[in-house]
Design an enzyme around this catalytic site. Structure first.
Site, PDB file in Angstrom:
ATOM      1  N   LYS A  31       0.988  -1.199  -0.123  1.00  0.00           N
ATOM      2  CA  LYS A  31       0.107  -0.171   0.002  1.00  0.00           C
ATOM      3  C   LYS A  31       0.756   1.025  -0.049  1.00  0.00           C
ATOM      4  O   LYS A  31       2.068   1.227   0.415  1.00  0.00           O
ATOM      5  CB  LYS A  31      -1.036   0.174   1.164  1.00  0.00           C
ATOM      6  CG  LYS A  31      -0.240   0.055   2.757  1.00  0.00           C
ATOM      7  CD  LYS A  31       0.155   1.398   3.031  1.00  0.00           C
ATOM      8  CE  LYS A  31       0.940   1.180   4.562  1.00  0.00           C
ATOM      9  NZ  LYS A  31       1.800   2.301   4.857  1.00  0.00           N
TER      10      LYS A  31
ATOM     11  N   ASP B  30      -2.647  -1.528  10.329  1.00  0.00           N
ATOM     12  CA  ASP B  30      -2.573  -1.679   8.648  1.00  0.00           C
ATOM     13  C   ASP B  30      -3.272  -3.028   8.175  1.00  0.00           C
ATOM     14  O   ASP B  30      -3.221  -3.191   6.980  1.00  0.00           O
ATOM     15  CB  ASP B  30      -1.185  -1.443   8.194  1.00  0.00           C
ATOM     16  CG  ASP B  30      -0.797   0.082   8.265  1.00  0.00           C
ATOM     17  OD1 ASP B  30      -1.372   0.942   8.743  1.00  0.00           O
ATOM     18  OD2 ASP B  30       0.487   0.265   7.998  1.00  0.00           O
TER      19      ASP B  30
END
Ligand code: C5P
Length: 291
Positions: free
Chosen positions: A4, A131
């Site tokens: 990401k 995350d």
């Protein structure tokens, strides 16, 4: 499982539990780690594609912790032989460890025939790291709380990125601490973060120029303090016509937004002059899937 980049990382005040409240816009990009889970009596892990041996192989490994947490939720002691094929930079600010944990959850859920819902897996994921829920979800989403409470964001089209990787990682807690220290030294009080309207519009319209202007990372000054060379890398990308340039998450990977796939190629050639490891990727891509 995808890496990401954070398109908006707005860091609010430090909480009593040691975390910061965030507005964290995650965007999954096409750099993938692959995790396989094979039957075994006990839980073991092996990593392929990590020549420097940076990924821990003990109980601190996030994929092992994910498998253990899943077995605990199922109330049994299951075994699995996990093999991680790494492509995402280690400790690079691209959530590689989180991607591996999400992959281990999905792979072991399938191997052990548990059939847990995405919601259940997401609950386990949130306990593993801020995350990890996004690594399950993928796409583009805004995370609030410590980043684990996710709302998908509408996106048109595809964005093209170039990533300049550093030789050694940065510690996420150290970068957050430095961010707090810099704010204190400047007499700044962290405000309550909100989703950037220009960023949300740029994503919805699929407009890379506006997105480039709207990219923001509150951790960037702290990452640069801890790794001065990042400022030079970011400047080089801007000089070469990147639409936006920022540190990814807590760094030290730097992310550059290109106008098109061709522009990304040109940009990666230029960036190789200042950084010997440069990769291109596009986003958004889906989260953890069984293939
Ligand atoms: O949740 P995770 O284990 O990934 O967080 C690593 C560290 O990053 C935390 O221990 C904390 O120091 C910092 N952090 C934070 N605020 C967040 C997320 C992470 O301060 N929202």
């Amino acid at each position: 499982m995808p890496a990401k980049v954070n398109l908006q990382l707005s860091v609010g005040p430090l909480r009593d539990d040691g975390y910061h409240d965030l507005v964290n816009v995650f965007h999954a990009v096409s750099l993938f780690d692959e995790v396989t889970a094979a039957e075994s009596d006990r839980l073991s892990i092996r990593v392929v594609g990590d020549p420097a041996g940076q990924v821990p192989l003990d109980e601190s490994n996030l994929a092992i912790r994910a498998a253990r947490a899943l077995a605990a939720r199922a109330g049994r002691s299951y075994g699995a032989e996990l093999v991680i094929r790494k492509s995402i930079p280690v400790a690079g600010g691209m959530a590689g460890g989180s991607a591996d944990a999400a992959a281990a959850l999905v792979a072991c859920d399938r191997l052990w025939g548990l059939g847990l819902s995405r919601e259940d897996l997401s609950d386990i994921a949130a306990d593993l790291g801020s995350d990890v829920p996004f690594a399950l979800l993928g796409g583009t989403a805004v995370g609030t709380g410590r980043g684990e409470m996710l709302t998908p964001l509408p996106v048109s089209g595809t964005f093209h990125w170039v990533f300049a990787l550093a030789d050694a990682g940065l510690s996420t807690p150290a970068v957050y601490r430095e961010c707090d220290r810099l704010r204190e030294a400047a007499g700044e009080r962290a405000g309550w973060p909100a989703l950037s309207e220009p960023l949300a519009h740029a994503l919805r319209d699929g407009d890379p120029k506006s997105l480039g202007r709207a990219l923001v990372n509150d951790l960037q000054p702290a990452s640069i303090m801890l790794r001065r060379s990042l400022a030079r890398t970011l400047d080089e990308g801007r000089e070469q016509g990147a639409l936006g340039a920022l540190v990814s998450g807590s760094g030290p990977t730097c992310a550059f937004l290109a106008e098109s796939a061709e522009h990304a190629l040109d940009l990666s050639v230029s960036l190789r002059r200042v950084c010997h490891q440069v990769v291109s990727a596009y986003g958004p891509v889906p989260g953890a899937v069984v293939v």
